[in-house]
Scaffold this motif. Sequence first.
Motif, PDB file in Angstrom:
ATOM      1  N   ARG A 142     122.608  85.167  81.636  1.00 49.93           N
ATOM      2  CA  ARG A 142     124.068  85.159  81.732  1.00 49.93           C
ATOM      3  C   ARG A 142     124.625  84.903  80.338  1.00 49.93           C
ATOM      4  O   ARG A 142     124.403  83.853  79.758  1.00 49.93           O
ATOM      5  N   MET A 143     125.337  85.882  79.819  1.00 41.70           N
ATOM      6  CA  MET A 143     125.888  85.775  78.467  1.00 41.70           C
ATOM      7  C   MET A 143     127.383  85.464  78.540  1.00 41.70           C
ATOM      8  O   MET A 143     128.097  85.986  79.396  1.00 41.70           O
ATOM      9  N   GLY A 144     127.849  84.592  77.630  1.00 37.55           N
ATOM     10  CA  GLY A 144     129.259  84.241  77.581  1.00 37.55           C
ATOM     11  C   GLY A 144     130.107  85.403  77.118  1.00 37.55           C
ATOM     12  O   GLY A 144     129.765  86.078  76.148  1.00 37.55           O
ATOM     13  N   THR A 145     131.222  85.623  77.800  1.00 42.12           N
ATOM     14  CA  THR A 145     132.111  86.729  77.455  1.00 42.12           C
ATOM     15  C   THR A 145     133.502  86.251  77.051  1.00 42.12           C
ATOM     16  O   THR A 145     134.243  86.983  76.406  1.00 42.12           O
ATOM     17  N   GLU A 146     133.851  85.042  77.412  1.00 41.83           N
ATOM     18  CA  GLU A 146     135.160  84.488  77.066  1.00 41.83           C
ATOM     19  C   GLU A 146     135.152  84.045  75.601  1.00 41.83           C
ATOM     20  O   GLU A 146     134.083  83.775  75.044  1.00 41.83           O
ATOM     21  N   PRO A 147     136.312  83.932  74.996  1.00 43.20           N
ATOM     22  CA  PRO A 147     136.345  83.490  73.593  1.00 43.20           C
ATOM     23  C   PRO A 147     135.678  82.125  73.366  1.00 43.20           C
ATOM     24  O   PRO A 147     135.084  81.897  72.321  1.00 43.20           O
ATOM     25  N   THR A 148     135.757  81.238  74.336  1.00 40.77           N
ATOM     26  CA  THR A 148     135.146  79.909  74.172  1.00 40.77           C
ATOM     27  C   THR A 148     133.655  79.894  74.460  1.00 40.77           C
ATOM     28  O   THR A 148     132.969  78.941  74.093  1.00 40.77           O
ATOM     29  N   THR A 149     133.137  80.943  75.133  1.00 38.72           N
ATOM     30  CA  THR A 149     131.713  80.967  75.484  1.00 38.72           C
ATOM     31  C   THR A 149     130.934  82.051  74.763  1.00 38.72           C
ATOM     32  O   THR A 149     129.723  82.161  74.966  1.00 38.72           O
ATOM     33  N   LYS A 150     131.601  82.852  73.945  1.00 35.47           N
ATOM     34  CA  LYS A 150     130.877  83.884  73.198  1.00 35.47           C
ATOM     35  C   LYS A 150     129.836  83.233  72.296  1.00 35.47           C
ATOM     36  O   LYS A 150     130.060  82.169  71.739  1.00 35.47           O
ATOM     37  N   GLY A 151     128.691  83.855  72.193  1.00 36.75           N
ATOM     38  CA  GLY A 151     127.632  83.307  71.358  1.00 36.75           C
ATOM     39  C   GLY A 151     126.721  82.354  72.107  1.00 36.75           C
ATOM     40  O   GLY A 151     125.843  81.741  71.505  1.00 36.75           O
ATOM     41  N   THR A 152     126.938  82.216  73.411  1.00 39.88           N
ATOM     42  CA  THR A 152     126.070  81.368  74.234  1.00 39.88           C
ATOM     43  C   THR A 152     125.527  82.182  75.401  1.00 39.88           C
ATOM     44  O   THR A 152     126.101  83.205  75.786  1.00 39.88           O
ATOM     45  N   ALA A 153     124.412  81.707  75.953  1.00 47.04           N
ATOM     46  CA  ALA A 153     123.832  82.376  77.112  1.00 47.04           C
ATOM     47  C   ALA A 153     122.953  81.396  77.874  1.00 47.04           C
ATOM     48  O   ALA A 153     122.458  80.410  77.310  1.00 47.04           O
ATOM     49  N   PHE A 154     122.778  81.670  79.149  1.00 43.14           N
ATOM     50  CA  PHE A 154     121.809  80.969  79.975  1.00 43.14           C
ATOM     51  C   PHE A 154     120.682  81.943  80.267  1.00 43.14           C
ATOM     52  O   PHE A 154     120.925  83.078  80.664  1.00 43.14           O
ATOM     53  N   VAL A 155     119.457  81.504  80.070  1.00 46.10           N
ATOM     54  CA  VAL A 155     118.287  82.322  80.369  1.00 46.10           C
ATOM     55  C   VAL A 155     117.490  81.569  81.426  1.00 46.10           C
ATOM     56  O   VAL A 155     117.076  80.433  81.209  1.00 46.10           O
ATOM     57  N   VAL A 156     117.301  82.219  82.584  1.00 42.24           N
ATOM     58  CA  VAL A 156     116.583  81.598  83.693  1.00 42.24           C
ATOM     59  C   VAL A 156     115.241  82.292  83.848  1.00 42.24           C
ATOM     60  O   VAL A 156     115.186  83.502  84.097  1.00 42.24           O
ATOM     61  N   TYR A 157     114.174  81.523  83.708  1.00 42.15           N
ATOM     62  CA  TYR A 157     112.819  82.052  83.852  1.00 42.15           C
ATOM     63  C   TYR A 157     112.319  81.838  85.275  1.00 42.15           C
ATOM     64  O   TYR A 157     112.769  80.933  85.980  1.00 42.15           O
ATOM     65  N   GLU A 158     111.363  82.661  85.670  1.00 42.83           N
ATOM     66  CA  GLU A 158     110.713  82.492  86.968  1.00 42.83           C
ATOM     67  C   GLU A 158     109.814  81.257  86.969  1.00 42.83           C
ATOM     68  O   GLU A 158     109.656  80.603  87.987  1.00 42.83           O
ATOM     69  N   ASP A 159     109.219  80.948  85.817  1.00 44.10           N
ATOM     70  CA  ASP A 159     108.238  79.872  85.729  1.00 44.10           C
ATOM     71  C   ASP A 159     108.656  78.864  84.658  1.00 44.10           C
ATOM     72  O   ASP A 159     109.082  79.246  83.561  1.00 44.10           O
ATOM     73  N   ILE A 160     108.494  77.599  84.951  1.00 42.37           N
ATOM     74  CA  ILE A 160     108.899  76.538  84.037  1.00 42.37           C
ATOM     75  C   ILE A 160     108.063  76.541  82.750  1.00 42.37           C
ATOM     76  O   ILE A 160     108.553  76.237  81.673  1.00 42.37           O
ATOM     77  N   TYR A 161     106.802  76.914  82.859  1.00 42.83           N
ATOM     78  CA  TYR A 161     105.938  76.941  81.672  1.00 42.83           C
ATOM     79  C   TYR A 161     106.357  78.047  80.701  1.00 42.83           C
ATOM     80  O   TYR A 161     106.262  77.886  79.494  1.00 42.83           O
ATOM     81  N   ASP A 162     106.827  79.170  81.252  1.00 41.76           N
ATOM     82  CA  ASP A 162     107.331  80.252  80.402  1.00 41.76           C
ATOM     83  C   ASP A 162     108.609  79.812  79.676  1.00 41.76           C
ATOM     84  O   ASP A 162     108.808  80.124  78.501  1.00 41.76           O
ATOM     85  N   ALA A 163     109.454  79.067  80.377  1.00 39.60           N
ATOM     86  CA  ALA A 163     110.682  78.564  79.755  1.00 39.60           C
ATOM     87  C   ALA A 163     110.344  77.602  78.617  1.00 39.60           C
ATOM     88  O   ALA A 163     110.963  77.642  77.553  1.00 39.60           O
ATOM     89  N   LYS A 164     109.350  76.749  78.826  1.00 35.84           N
ATOM     90  CA  LYS A 164     108.946  75.807  77.777  1.00 35.84           C
ATOM     91  C   LYS A 164     108.398  76.556  76.568  1.00 35.84           C
ATOM     92  O   LYS A 164     108.721  76.232  75.425  1.00 35.84           O
TER      93      LYS A 164
END
Length: 129
Positions: A49-71
């Motif tokens: 999920r990438m920020g599209t508003e002026p206050t959230t541009k340049g940020t994103a949430f990345v959700v992985y299937e596995d916690i070890y992959d996220a780490k």
Amino acid sequence: MSLAYGKNRTAQLPPNVNRILLVKNLPFKITAEEMFDLFGKYGAIRQIRMGTEPTTKGTAFVVYEDIYDAKEACDHLQGFNVMGRYLIVLYYQTNHRSKKTDLAKEEERIAQLRQRYKEMNPDGDDDLS
């Protein structure tokens, strides 16, 4: 699945580690496809999920299937240079929302204390407001 954690999947992770990464300082022109290419190297991604508003541009949430992959992604991409910008990769902390609700409870408690004080001190010479 990452090779570093593939052999030791039973290793205990720190309590702040979770599947959701908060990515800051992204270039404004980065595309979703480029995000999937960059973060997909470390494992299966459920959602970005990438920020599209002026206050959230340049940020994103990345959700992985596995916690070890996220780490693995967090460890390797922290400080990574993308289009001249250094990424800030953090684990998303869900307890920040609970702090806001605690603030509302605290304000309610203070209002009750003020009411009690006014009842105990009907003269009103010591106003708390």
